[in-house]
Scaffold this active site. Sequence first.
Site, PDB file in Angstrom:
ATOM      1  N   TYR A 140      16.545  32.580 -13.509  1.00 29.97           N
ATOM      2  CA  TYR A 140      16.203  34.580 -13.280  1.00 29.97           C
ATOM      3  C   TYR A 140      16.062  35.081 -14.500  1.00 29.97           C
ATOM      4  O   TYR A 140      16.204  36.378 -14.791  1.00 29.97           O
ATOM      5  CB  TYR A 140      16.467  35.177 -12.228  1.00 29.97           C
ATOM      6  CG  TYR A 140      15.821  34.772 -11.096  1.00 29.97           C
ATOM      7  CD1 TYR A 140      14.301  35.229 -11.174  1.00 29.97           C
ATOM      8  CD2 TYR A 140      15.951  34.496 -10.029  1.00 29.97           C
ATOM      9  CE1 TYR A 140      13.600  34.904 -10.123  1.00 29.97           C
ATOM     10  CE2 TYR A 140      14.960  34.228  -8.830  1.00 29.97           C
ATOM     11  CZ  TYR A 140      14.390  34.304  -8.541  1.00 29.97           C
ATOM     12  OH  TYR A 140      13.417  33.957  -7.691  1.00 29.97           O
ATOM     13  N   ASN A 186      13.117  37.849   0.708  1.00 22.70           N
ATOM     14  CA  ASN A 186      11.505  38.102   0.647  1.00 22.70           C
ATOM     15  C   ASN A 186      11.201  36.507   1.116  1.00 22.70           C
ATOM     16  O   ASN A 186      10.092  36.598   0.329  1.00 22.70           O
ATOM     17  CB  ASN A 186      10.459  38.881  -0.522  1.00 22.70           C
ATOM     18  CG  ASN A 186      11.421  37.817  -2.236  1.00 22.70           C
ATOM     19  OD1 ASN A 186      11.790  36.731  -1.877  1.00 22.70           O
ATOM     20  ND2 ASN A 186      10.936  38.715  -2.888  1.00 22.70           N
TER      21      ASN A 186
HETATM   22  P1  GDP Z   1       8.244  37.826  -7.664  1.00 23.86           P
HETATM   23  O1  GDP Z   1       7.294  37.178  -9.122  1.00 23.86           O
HETATM   24  O2  GDP Z   1       7.323  38.932  -6.956  1.00 23.86           O
HETATM   25  O3  GDP Z   1       9.166  36.875  -7.195  1.00 23.86           O
HETATM   26  O4  GDP Z   1       9.043  39.620  -7.751  1.00 23.86           O
HETATM   27  P2  GDP Z   1       9.698  38.760  -9.029  1.00 23.86           P
HETATM   28  O5  GDP Z   1       9.660  37.974 -10.463  1.00 23.86           O
HETATM   29  O6  GDP Z   1       9.198  41.086 -10.242  1.00 23.86           O
HETATM   30  O7  GDP Z   1      11.757  39.107  -8.847  1.00 23.86           O
HETATM   31  C1  GDP Z   1      11.570  38.271  -8.761  1.00 23.86           C
HETATM   32  C2  GDP Z   1      12.846  38.532  -7.413  1.00 23.86           C
HETATM   33  O8  GDP Z   1      13.839  39.676  -7.303  1.00 23.86           O
HETATM   34  C3  GDP Z   1      11.796  38.943  -6.123  1.00 23.86           C
HETATM   35  O9  GDP Z   1      11.054  38.004  -5.472  1.00 23.86           O
HETATM   36  C4  GDP Z   1      12.899  39.469  -5.635  1.00 23.86           C
HETATM   37  O10 GDP Z   1      13.723  38.660  -4.695  1.00 23.86           O
HETATM   38  C5  GDP Z   1      13.929  40.139  -6.435  1.00 23.86           C
HETATM   39  N1  GDP Z   1      13.520  41.990  -6.328  1.00 23.86           N
HETATM   40  C6  GDP Z   1      12.949  42.398  -7.710  1.00 23.86           C
HETATM   41  N2  GDP Z   1      12.664  43.485  -7.370  1.00 23.86           N
HETATM   42  C7  GDP Z   1      13.341  43.713  -7.013  1.00 23.86           C
HETATM   43  C8  GDP Z   1      14.565  44.601  -6.740  1.00 23.86           C
HETATM   44  O11 GDP Z   1      13.772  46.453  -7.009  1.00 23.86           O
HETATM   45  N3  GDP Z   1      15.135  45.309  -6.064  1.00 23.86           N
HETATM   46  C9  GDP Z   1      16.206  43.876  -5.407  1.00 23.86           C
HETATM   47  N4  GDP Z   1      16.925  44.068  -4.849  1.00 23.86           N
HETATM   48  N5  GDP Z   1      15.205  42.795  -5.688  1.00 23.86           N
HETATM   49  C10 GDP Z   1      13.937  42.694  -6.410  1.00 23.86           C
END
Ligand code: GDP
Length: 132
Positions: free
Chosen positions: A50, A113
Amino acid sequence: MVEKTLFIIKPDATKRGIIGKILARIENEDFKIVELKSLKLSKKKAEKFYKIHQGKPFYPELTDFMSSGKIIVCLLAREKGVKYLREVVGATDPELAKPNTLRNLFGTSIRENAVHASDSKKTADWEISFFF
Ligand code: GDP
């Protein structure tokens, strides 16, 4: 065109015993499971996976969570697989995810999620080589 993409069942979902339900949905959506493995990420490996989110407020919490338990990592293949999988998975926040998407069905919070899906072909190539 058949595309390969990376799919992960996250620790919240493996702990809740819903691996089978999630994989059944994946197969019902015509994905071929090309490779599959179960593993536990170290905190360091979660941080690498990540790294794009490094510096964001949720990065420590996210990498703690992703290294907190077993995950199932799958290399999937399907026609237009990258975009299609994102549709099946749904929005990041389960409360905003469309009905019947995996995150709507199985996610419990924006962090927990249930599943991950590559967000582009380029990311998919990088994520696949990260695990396989
Ligand atoms: P994805 O591509 O839909 O998985 O979303 P992202 O790449 O933006 O974020 C990666 C992962 O980080 C997400 O699947 C969530 O598990 C976590 N995440 C993203 N945004 C948030 C946030 O605002 N708060 C928290 N606690 N976790 C987040």
